[in-house]
Design a protein around this motif. Structure first.
Motif, mmCIF file in Angstrom:
data_model
loop_
_atom_site.group_PDB
_atom_site.id
_atom_site.type_symbol
_atom_site.label_atom_id
_atom_site.label_comp_id
_atom_site.label_asym_id
_atom_site.label_seq_id
_atom_site.Cartn_x
_atom_site.Cartn_y
_atom_site.Cartn_z
ATOM 1 N N ILE A 198 29.458 -19.501 -8.710
ATOM 2 C CA ILE A 198 28.661 -20.428 -7.896
ATOM 3 C C ILE A 198 28.498 -19.863 -6.489
ATOM 4 O O ILE A 198 27.408 -19.906 -5.911
ATOM 5 C CB ILE A 198 29.319 -21.832 -7.866
ATOM 6 C CG1 ILE A 198 29.179 -22.486 -9.242
ATOM 7 C CG2 ILE A 198 28.700 -22.704 -6.783
ATOM 8 C CD1 ILE A 198 29.978 -23.763 -9.414
ATOM 9 N N SER A 252 33.864 -21.825 -12.698
ATOM 10 C CA SER A 252 32.718 -21.005 -12.303
ATOM 11 C C SER A 252 32.634 -20.857 -10.790
ATOM 12 O O SER A 252 31.601 -20.439 -10.276
ATOM 13 C CB SER A 252 31.420 -21.632 -12.799
ATOM 14 O OG SER A 252 31.567 -22.132 -14.095
ATOM 15 N N ILE A 272 27.525 -26.563 -14.684
ATOM 16 C CA ILE A 272 26.790 -26.465 -13.415
ATOM 17 C C ILE A 272 25.522 -27.319 -13.469
ATOM 18 O O ILE A 272 25.214 -28.056 -12.529
ATOM 19 C CB ILE A 272 26.434 -24.989 -13.101
ATOM 20 C CG1 ILE A 272 27.728 -24.201 -12.850
ATOM 21 C CG2 ILE A 272 25.516 -24.893 -11.892
ATOM 22 C CD1 ILE A 272 27.520 -22.711 -12.670
ATOM 23 N N TRP A 321 24.857 -30.486 -11.107
ATOM 24 C CA TRP A 321 23.640 -30.506 -10.284
ATOM 25 C C TRP A 321 22.842 -31.786 -10.542
ATOM 26 O O TRP A 321 22.394 -32.450 -9.602
ATOM 27 C CB TRP A 321 22.796 -29.266 -10.568
ATOM 28 C CG TRP A 321 21.510 -29.264 -9.823
ATOM 29 C CD1 TRP A 321 20.283 -29.576 -10.302
ATOM 30 C CD2 TRP A 321 21.333 -28.978 -8.435
ATOM 31 N NE1 TRP A 321 19.341 -29.500 -9.307
ATOM 32 C CE2 TRP A 321 19.959 -29.140 -8.152
ATOM 33 C CE3 TRP A 321 22.188 -28.614 -7.392
ATOM 34 C CZ2 TRP A 321 19.434 -28.939 -6.878
ATOM 35 C CZ3 TRP A 321 21.657 -28.413 -6.131
ATOM 36 C CH2 TRP A 321 20.301 -28.567 -5.879
ATOM 37 N N LEU A 365 29.796 -28.546 -6.086
ATOM 38 C CA LEU A 365 29.570 -27.889 -7.378
ATOM 39 C C LEU A 365 30.824 -27.141 -7.825
ATOM 40 O O LEU A 365 31.209 -27.199 -8.991
ATOM 41 C CB LEU A 365 28.395 -26.909 -7.277
ATOM 42 C CG LEU A 365 26.995 -27.511 -7.257
ATOM 43 C CD1 LEU A 365 25.954 -26.433 -7.010
ATOM 44 C CD2 LEU A 365 26.686 -28.243 -8.562
ATOM 45 N N LYS A 366 31.482 -26.461 -6.880
ATOM 46 C CA LYS A 366 32.705 -25.729 -7.218
ATOM 47 C C LYS A 366 33.792 -26.679 -7.688
ATOM 48 O O LYS A 366 34.543 -26.360 -8.629
ATOM 49 C CB LYS A 366 33.210 -24.955 -6.006
ATOM 50 C CG LYS A 366 32.444 -23.695 -5.687
ATOM 51 C CD LYS A 366 33.108 -23.085 -4.457
ATOM 52 C CE LYS A 366 32.499 -21.790 -4.028
ATOM 53 N NZ LYS A 366 33.051 -21.378 -2.712
ATOM 54 N N VAL A 408 27.543 -26.755 -2.199
ATOM 55 C CA VAL A 408 28.215 -25.681 -2.933
ATOM 56 C C VAL A 408 29.653 -26.089 -3.241
ATOM 57 O O VAL A 408 30.141 -25.896 -4.366
ATOM 58 C CB VAL A 408 28.161 -24.362 -2.126
ATOM 59 C CG1 VAL A 408 29.041 -23.304 -2.768
ATOM 60 C CG2 VAL A 408 26.729 -23.871 -2.035
#
Ligand SMILES: *[C@@H]1O[C@H](CO)[C@@H](O)[C@H](O)[C@H]1NC(C)=O
Ligand SMILES: *[C@@H]1O[C@H](CO)[C@@H](O)[C@H](O)[C@H]1NC(C)=O
Ligand SMILES: *[C@@H]1O[C@H](CO)[C@@H](O)[C@H](O)[C@H]1NC(C)=O
Length: 314
Positions: free
Chosen positions: A123, A119, A85, A89, A112-113, A109
């Protein structure tokens, strides 16, 4: 979308924003050497600081202000999930796509997923908690504004809408857009009656020095912004300079107050393993920021973790 890595951002983004843990130190040798060889006046300085102190400050900041659930949810992930993560980021905040002002929170979001599918549910939990936290602050602000006189509510709404419009259209470089969008909002700030400003100052005493001082520094600067947008220059340069100095002095005092408040804030207590992981991650992020500084060609960065000294010199 500024909120997802709230505690990571505290660390990465503002390492340089708080100059106070730094100790200024004369480096006389290099001044003498330069003086001997050249008539050119040379400037030379070096800073060093205790890494452990800087880490302690950021750990305290995080434990004081970030929701315990958010910290715990993140640091109870496995090391590799946490790392994924943080890397994703970093990738996003360093890439150009992040700069696009129209990137929505949901898009961030989802990215990131996609980068860390293992995760994905954590998240989402983090994103929901952070959104709820953000909404809570926004609601507090709205509750405050709603108690204010109508002229202040109107000016606040106008300014907010103008900034949203400029953000969405990338309008800050566009003089026409600034003229038709921002100038009317600034004028509505200027036209708030004195009595209403006094009401605002009474309810937000920290604003009093710039709202109700005799100098009127804030209104001088608002007029200067309007003049710059309309004419590309100001006619009262000396007055504007003075106003900027006043506001700067005000901001410095406010910053001192903020730092003192942070220092005295009560920390949340965390499970021991979470506490340890938080310290570790913050330490890593600080070390990473120093590595970034080392890339700047004219800076010499010396990292000596054993002796707890991080030194920067020019
Ligand atoms: C970050 O970017 C690098 C290079 O662009 C890539 O190799 C890496 O897989 C990315 N990491 C994540 C977590 O997205
Ligand atoms: C965001 O704006 C850019 C350029 O203005 C555009 O290319 C892109 O499609 C937009 N993205 C979304 C999701 O609207
Ligand atoms: C600047 O803003 C005006 C008004 O919003 C708009 O009509 C114009 O297309 C913009 N110019 C550029 C270069 O974006």
């Amino acid at each position: 979308m500024q909120t997802f890595g709230i505690f990571v951002i505290f660390v990465i983004g503002s390492t340089l924003a708080f100059p106070w843990p730094w100790k200024r130190q004369a480096s006389e040798n290099s001044v003498q050497a330069d003086d001997a060889g050249s008539n050119w006046p040379s400037v030379s300085f070096s800073f060093d600081l205790k890494f452990s102190k800087l880490r302690k400050f950021y750990v305290h900041l995080t434990k004081s202000y970030v929701d315990v659930d958010i910290i715990t949810t993140f640091f109870q992930l496995s090391d590799s999930e946490q790392q994924c993560i943080l890397n994703a980021w970093d990738n996003m905040t360093n890439s150009n796509s992040y700069q696009t002002p129209n990137q929505t929170a949901a898009e961030v979001v989802n990215q990131l997923k996609a980068a860390c599918p293992n995760s994905a549910s954590a998240i989402q939990v983090l994103a929901d908690k952070i959104t709820a936290e953000k909404d809570r602050y926004a609601q507090q602000y709205m509750n405050f504004i709603n108690t204010m006189p109508q002229s202040i509510k109107d000016a606040d709404a106008k300014l907010w809408n103008a900034l949203q419009t400029l953000n969405a259209n990338d309008g800050y470089q566009n003089q026409t857009a600034l003229k038709i969008t921002l100038v009317p909002a600034l004028e509505s700030l200027q036209h708030i009656p004195q009595a209403d400003l006094q009401t605002l100052a009474n309810n937000a005493p920290f604003l009093a020095p710039i709202l109700t001082g005799n100098s009127g520094s804030l209104s001088v600067l608002i007029q200067a912004a309007i003049d710059m947008i309309n004419n590309g220059k100001v006619t009262n340069e000396a007055e504007v300079k003075q106003a900027m100095q006043d506001i700067w002095r005000y901001l410095k005092n406010e910053l001192k107050q903020v730092l003192s408040d942070i220092d005295h804030h009560t920390e949340a207590s965390l499970p021991a393993n979470v506490d340890q992981a938080l310290k570790q991650t913050i330490g890593n992020q600080i070390a990473k920021s120093f590595q970034q500084l080392a890339k700047i060609p004219f800076l010499t960065v010396n990292i000596d973790q054993n002796n707890d000294v991080y030194e920067i010199s020019v």
